[in-house]
Every structure is written in structure tokens, then in C-alpha cells.
Design a protein around this motif. Structure first.
Motif, PDB file in Angstrom:
ATOM      1  N   ARG A   1       0.811  -1.215   0.000  1.00  0.00           N
ATOM      2  CA  ARG A   1       0.000   0.000   0.000  1.00  0.00           C
ATOM      3  C   ARG A   1       0.848   1.270   0.000  1.00  0.00           C
ATOM      4  NH1 ARG A   1      -4.138  -1.812   4.850  1.00  0.00           N
ATOM      5  NH2 ARG A   1      -5.182  -3.542   3.737  1.00  0.00           N
ATOM      6  N   THR A   2       2.156   1.118  -0.100  1.00  0.00           N
ATOM      7  CA  THR A   2       3.061   2.256   0.049  1.00  0.00           C
ATOM      8  C   THR A   2       3.459   2.827  -1.306  1.00  0.00           C
ATOM      9  OG1 THR A   2       3.964   1.314   2.084  1.00  0.00           O
ATOM     10  CG2 THR A   2       5.291   2.992   0.986  1.00  0.00           C
ATOM     11  N   ALA A   3       3.444   4.149  -1.419  1.00  0.00           N
ATOM     12  CA  ALA A   3       3.986   4.819  -2.602  1.00  0.00           C
ATOM     13  C   ALA A   3       5.500   4.893  -2.430  1.00  0.00           C
ATOM     14  CB  ALA A   3       3.391   6.217  -2.749  1.00  0.00           C
ATOM     15  N   LEU A   4       6.209   4.076  -3.165  1.00  0.00           N
ATOM     16  CA  LEU A   4       7.648   3.948  -2.970  1.00  0.00           C
ATOM     17  C   LEU A   4       8.406   5.013  -3.769  1.00  0.00           C
ATOM     18  CD1 LEU A   4       7.917   0.068  -3.219  1.00  0.00           C
ATOM     19  CD2 LEU A   4       8.040   1.456  -1.143  1.00  0.00           C
ATOM     20  N   PRO A   5       9.367   5.678  -3.146  1.00  0.00           N
ATOM     21  CA  PRO A   5      10.154   6.687  -3.858  1.00  0.00           C
ATOM     22  C   PRO A   5      11.181   6.026  -4.782  1.00  0.00           C
ATOM     23  CG  PRO A   5      11.008   6.404  -1.648  1.00  0.00           C
ATOM     24  CD  PRO A   5       9.778   5.540  -1.735  1.00  0.00           C
ATOM     25  N   TRP A   6      11.593   6.778  -5.796  1.00  0.00           N
ATOM     26  CA  TRP A   6      12.664   6.302  -6.690  1.00  0.00           C
ATOM     27  C   TRP A   6      13.520   7.497  -7.109  1.00  0.00           C
ATOM     28  CZ3 TRP A   6      14.414   1.595  -7.738  1.00  0.00           C
ATOM     29  CH2 TRP A   6      15.407   1.484  -8.726  1.00  0.00           C
ATOM     30  N   PRO A   7      14.822   7.352  -7.019  1.00  0.00           N
ATOM     31  CA  PRO A   7      15.567   6.214  -6.469  1.00  0.00           C
ATOM     32  C   PRO A   7      15.477   6.173  -4.960  1.00  0.00           C
ATOM     33  CG  PRO A   7      17.070   7.976  -7.057  1.00  0.00           C
ATOM     34  CD  PRO A   7      15.713   8.423  -7.527  1.00  0.00           C
ATOM     35  N   CYS A   8      15.894   5.058  -4.386  1.00  0.00           N
ATOM     36  CA  CYS A   8      15.875   4.897  -2.939  1.00  0.00           C
ATOM     37  C   CYS A   8      16.973   3.923  -2.544  1.00  0.00           C
ATOM     38  CB  CYS A   8      14.505   4.385  -2.465  1.00  0.00           C
ATOM     39  SG  CYS A   8      14.118   2.712  -3.048  1.00  0.00           S
ATOM     40  N   ALA A   9      17.133   3.753  -1.244  1.00  0.00           N
ATOM     41  CA  ALA A   9      18.092   2.773  -0.727  1.00  0.00           C
ATOM     42  C   ALA A   9      17.373   1.883   0.282  1.00  0.00           C
ATOM     43  CB  ALA A   9      19.277   3.473  -0.067  1.00  0.00           C
TER      44      ALA A   9
ATOM     45  N   GLY B   1      18.523  -8.092  12.913  1.00  0.00           N
ATOM     46  CA  GLY B   1      17.829  -7.095  12.113  1.00  0.00           C
ATOM     47  C   GLY B   1      18.674  -5.859  11.880  1.00  0.00           C
ATOM     48  N   VAL B   2      18.028  -4.771  11.521  1.00  0.00           N
ATOM     49  CA  VAL B   2      18.711  -3.507  11.227  1.00  0.00           C
ATOM     50  C   VAL B   2      19.156  -2.859  12.533  1.00  0.00           C
ATOM     51  CG1 VAL B   2      18.430  -1.206  10.205  1.00  0.00           C
ATOM     52  CG2 VAL B   2      17.378  -3.206   9.121  1.00  0.00           C
ATOM     53  N   SER B   3      20.374  -2.313  12.522  1.00  0.00           N
ATOM     54  CA  SER B   3      20.917  -1.699  13.733  1.00  0.00           C
ATOM     55  C   SER B   3      20.117  -0.455  14.125  1.00  0.00           C
ATOM     56  CB  SER B   3      22.378  -1.312  13.515  1.00  0.00           C
ATOM     57  OG  SER B   3      22.477  -0.243  12.597  1.00  0.00           O
ATOM     58  N   GLU B   4      20.203  -0.113  15.405  1.00  0.00           N
ATOM     59  CA  GLU B   4      19.493   1.058  15.901  1.00  0.00           C
ATOM     60  C   GLU B   4      19.996   2.327  15.218  1.00  0.00           C
ATOM     61  OE1 GLU B   4      16.760   3.284  17.809  1.00  0.00           O
ATOM     62  OE2 GLU B   4      16.894   1.093  17.759  1.00  0.00           O
ATOM     63  N   ALA B   5      21.289   2.387  14.911  1.00  0.00           N
ATOM     64  CA  ALA B   5      21.844   3.573  14.254  1.00  0.00           C
ATOM     65  C   ALA B   5      21.195   3.810  12.896  1.00  0.00           C
ATOM     66  CB  ALA B   5      23.362   3.427  14.088  1.00  0.00           C
ATOM     67  N   LEU B   6      20.935   2.732  12.153  1.00  0.00           N
ATOM     68  CA  LEU B   6      20.289   2.886  10.849  1.00  0.00           C
ATOM     69  C   LEU B   6      18.788   3.112  11.003  1.00  0.00           C
ATOM     70  CD1 LEU B   6      22.096   0.344   8.495  1.00  0.00           C
ATOM     71  CD2 LEU B   6      22.524   2.769   8.852  1.00  0.00           C
ATOM     72  N   MET B   7      18.192   2.516  12.023  1.00  0.00           N
ATOM     73  CA  MET B   7      16.773   2.762  12.263  1.00  0.00           C
ATOM     74  C   MET B   7      16.524   4.250  12.478  1.00  0.00           C
ATOM     75  SD  MET B   7      15.058  -0.272  12.385  1.00  0.00           S
ATOM     76  CE  MET B   7      13.801  -0.416  13.641  1.00  0.00           C
ATOM     77  N   GLN B   8      17.433   4.905  13.172  1.00  0.00           N
ATOM     78  CA  GLN B   8      17.269   6.327  13.449  1.00  0.00           C
ATOM     79  C   GLN B   8      17.438   7.183  12.196  1.00  0.00           C
ATOM     80  OE1 GLN B   8      19.951   7.330  16.636  1.00  0.00           O
ATOM     81  NE2 GLN B   8      18.897   6.040  18.137  1.00  0.00           N
ATOM     82  N   ARG B   9      18.142   6.649  11.186  1.00  0.00           N
ATOM     83  CA  ARG B   9      18.351   7.406   9.947  1.00  0.00           C
ATOM     84  C   ARG B   9      17.283   7.106   8.889  1.00  0.00           C
ATOM     85  NH1 ARG B   9      23.962   6.311  11.136  1.00  0.00           N
ATOM     86  NH2 ARG B   9      25.079   8.272  11.454  1.00  0.00           N
ATOM     87  N   ALA B  10      16.384   6.198   9.169  1.00  0.00           N
ATOM     88  CA  ALA B  10      15.412   5.764   8.163  1.00  0.00           C
ATOM     89  C   ALA B  10      14.483   6.897   7.751  1.00  0.00           C
ATOM     90  CB  ALA B  10      14.596   4.598   8.702  1.00  0.00           C
ATOM     91  N   SER B  11      14.219   6.973   6.449  1.00  0.00           N
ATOM     92  CA  SER B  11      13.223   7.920   5.949  1.00  0.00           C
ATOM     93  C   SER B  11      11.817   7.354   6.106  1.00  0.00           C
ATOM     94  CB  SER B  11      13.495   8.217   4.467  1.00  0.00           C
ATOM     95  OG  SER B  11      14.788   8.725   4.269  1.00  0.00           O
ATOM     96  N   ALA B  12      11.714   6.030   6.057  1.00  0.00           N
ATOM     97  CA  ALA B  12      10.409   5.379   6.196  1.00  0.00           C
ATOM     98  C   ALA B  12      10.610   3.936   6.612  1.00  0.00           C
ATOM     99  CB  ALA B  12       9.631   5.449   4.885  1.00  0.00           C
TER     100      ALA B  12
END
Length: 255
Positions: free
Chosen positions: A196-204, A213-224
């Protein structure tokens, strides 16, 4: 061009080839990789790469077409037993290439990317590289602690995808601050549903450690944050499977 015949396992070049073929990080010291077998060799040529060295058994040389025989500036011909000692395949191949790795200094800030956060399993890493290449992601960024991208097992699992990608490894999380594309993180307990998400392009897309799972440091940098629907009730997906689903969703959204 007539190949050079080498029959001694103690030849210095043969020792170097064994180190490349069997060592996970020997490529970092030598600046080159061993491509084991016909498939990887042809995948390199298909992407416009040219090997520094070709290595053939006697039968392999006789059966090789002009493209394979003429790919490298220098070729070796070795006995079957010597090739078996170099190769890590269960059935030793009749040929292999040595390829000099391209110099990659830093990430491309605007490239559609996949970020690997401490992934340990070589099969998972290689599978994600295949998905990235197939689905239009041109760059893979591996943080410290991730399996060596050019190791023999990852190369085999990648099935030639390496040659289509910009690969940067050994990065700190801080290096991702230079990216100018949104950072998307998968999560099993927060975020919008992927379908259901409108995905941006380009993205990472960020893919995290198999257990942590994903580290807390990267979780804090997440755009979504994005969740994958799992109506069957499983707690989580294998990271390579999750990556394939997410990258395919991004690719489909562009059509």
C-alpha cells in the motif's frame, strides 16, 4: 595465442590462484578475484569485463571457443589435478579467469541502492546481489561486519550479478549520511504495508542482520519503515526473500 603450460603445484602463480580461490578476503590483498568456471567467466565478458588471466585444463583449452581463448592477454594450461586444487567447486571446471577488481572509492550518492547491515550468510548476500542487479538497483553498500562481497561463496551465489553492480564494502553507518536518496527500512512491527506504500525512486533499501535485524543507528536514519504482509503468520522472512520482495515492489512501481 598459445597458452603457457604449468604442471607444478608449487609454482608461485598457482599458489596465488589457490589463495584467491579459497580465501574469503585474499582478493583485498591481491586486488583481483578468481572466477571459477564457465558461467562466471562468460558473465564477466557479457558485461564488458576483460580478465587479466585465463586458466584452462588441456581439454578446456581445446574445447574453448575463440571468445574464451582470446579474452585474456595471457593464458595458462594446467593438468586436471592442478585445476582441482585451485577450484572450490565439487566438480572442478575446465577453465577460470582472474579479473582485476575495479577501483571504487566511495558510494554514488544518488544511485538506487541496497544497504547490507552486517549480513553474515554468503548465500543471502549473493542472492540479494542477484535481485539488485535484476531489478534495477545499481549499487550495493556493505557495512562493516557483512560477509565479504567478493569472497568465493558470495561470488558463486551471485551468479554474475557482481559485474552489473557498483559494490562498496567496509563502510561505517556514518558513510550513509552522504546518500541523497531516501533510506527505507523493513520492519515486522512498524511502518506502512509494502503493497500500500507509494515507494520513492531512487531509494536505498536497508537489509539487516539475519538474527538482529537492522541496527538502531540505521533505524534512526530511516526515511520510512515498511512492513511486508505475511498472512501465513510467520514471524519473519529470510532476509534474501524479503529483499527480493521489496526490490521487486520498487521495480514494479516504476512501470
Amino acid at each position: 595465442m598459445t597458452p603457457q603450460d604449468i604442471a607444478s603445484r608449487d609454482n608461485p602463480l598457482i599458489k596465488q590462484l589457490r589463495a584467491l580461490a579459497h580465501g574469503n578476503t585474499a582478493y583485498r590483498e591481491q586486488g583481483r578475484v578468481w572466477l571459477d568456471g564457465d558461467h562466471l567467466c562468460r558473465a564477466l565478458l557479457a558485461r564488458g569485463g576483460r580478465p587479466a588471466l585465463g586458466v584452462f585444463t588441456a581439454a578446456g583449452w581445446d574445447q574453448a571457443d575463440d571468445t574464451l581463448q582470446g579474452a585474456a592477454a595471457r593464458n595458462l594450461r594446467v593438468p586436471d589435478a592442478l585445476m582441482a586444487g585451485i577450484s572450490t567447486l565439487d566438480s572442478p571446471p575446465r577453465m577460470g579467469f582472474v579479473w582485476t577488481l575495479p577501483a571504487v572509492a566511495a558510494p554514488d550518492a544518488q544511485a538506487p541502492s541496497v544497504v547490507l547491515d552486517r549480513l553474515q550468510d554468503a548465500g543471502n548476500v549473493g542472492s540479494i546481489l542477484r535481485s539488485a542487479a535484476a531489478l534495477g538497483f545499481s549499487q550495493v553498500l556493505a557495512l562493516k561486519g557483512t560477509a565479504a562481497l567478493w569472497s568465493p561463496k558470495v561470488l558463486r551465489a551471485g551468479m554474475g550479478a557482481h559485474f552489473a553492480l557498483r559494490l562498496v564494502e567496509g563502510l561505517d553507518a556514518e558513510a550513509l549520511q552522504a546518500l541523497q536518496v531516501p533510506l527505507l527500512v523493513t520492519s515486522s512491527h512498524q511502518g506502512d504495508w509494502l503493497h500500500r506504500t507509494a515507494l520513492p525512486w531512487p531509494c536505498a533499501w536497508v537489509m539487516g542482520h539475519e538474527g538482529q535485524g537492522v541496527s538502531e543507528a540505521l533505524m534512526q536514519r530511516a526515511s520510512a519503515f515498511v512492513r511486508i504482509a505475511q498472512p501465513g503468520g510467520e514471524e519473519s522472512l529470510n532476509v534474501a526473500a524479503a529483499a527480493a520482495i521489496c526490490l521487486h515492489a520498487s521495480a514494479s512501481a516504476r512501470l
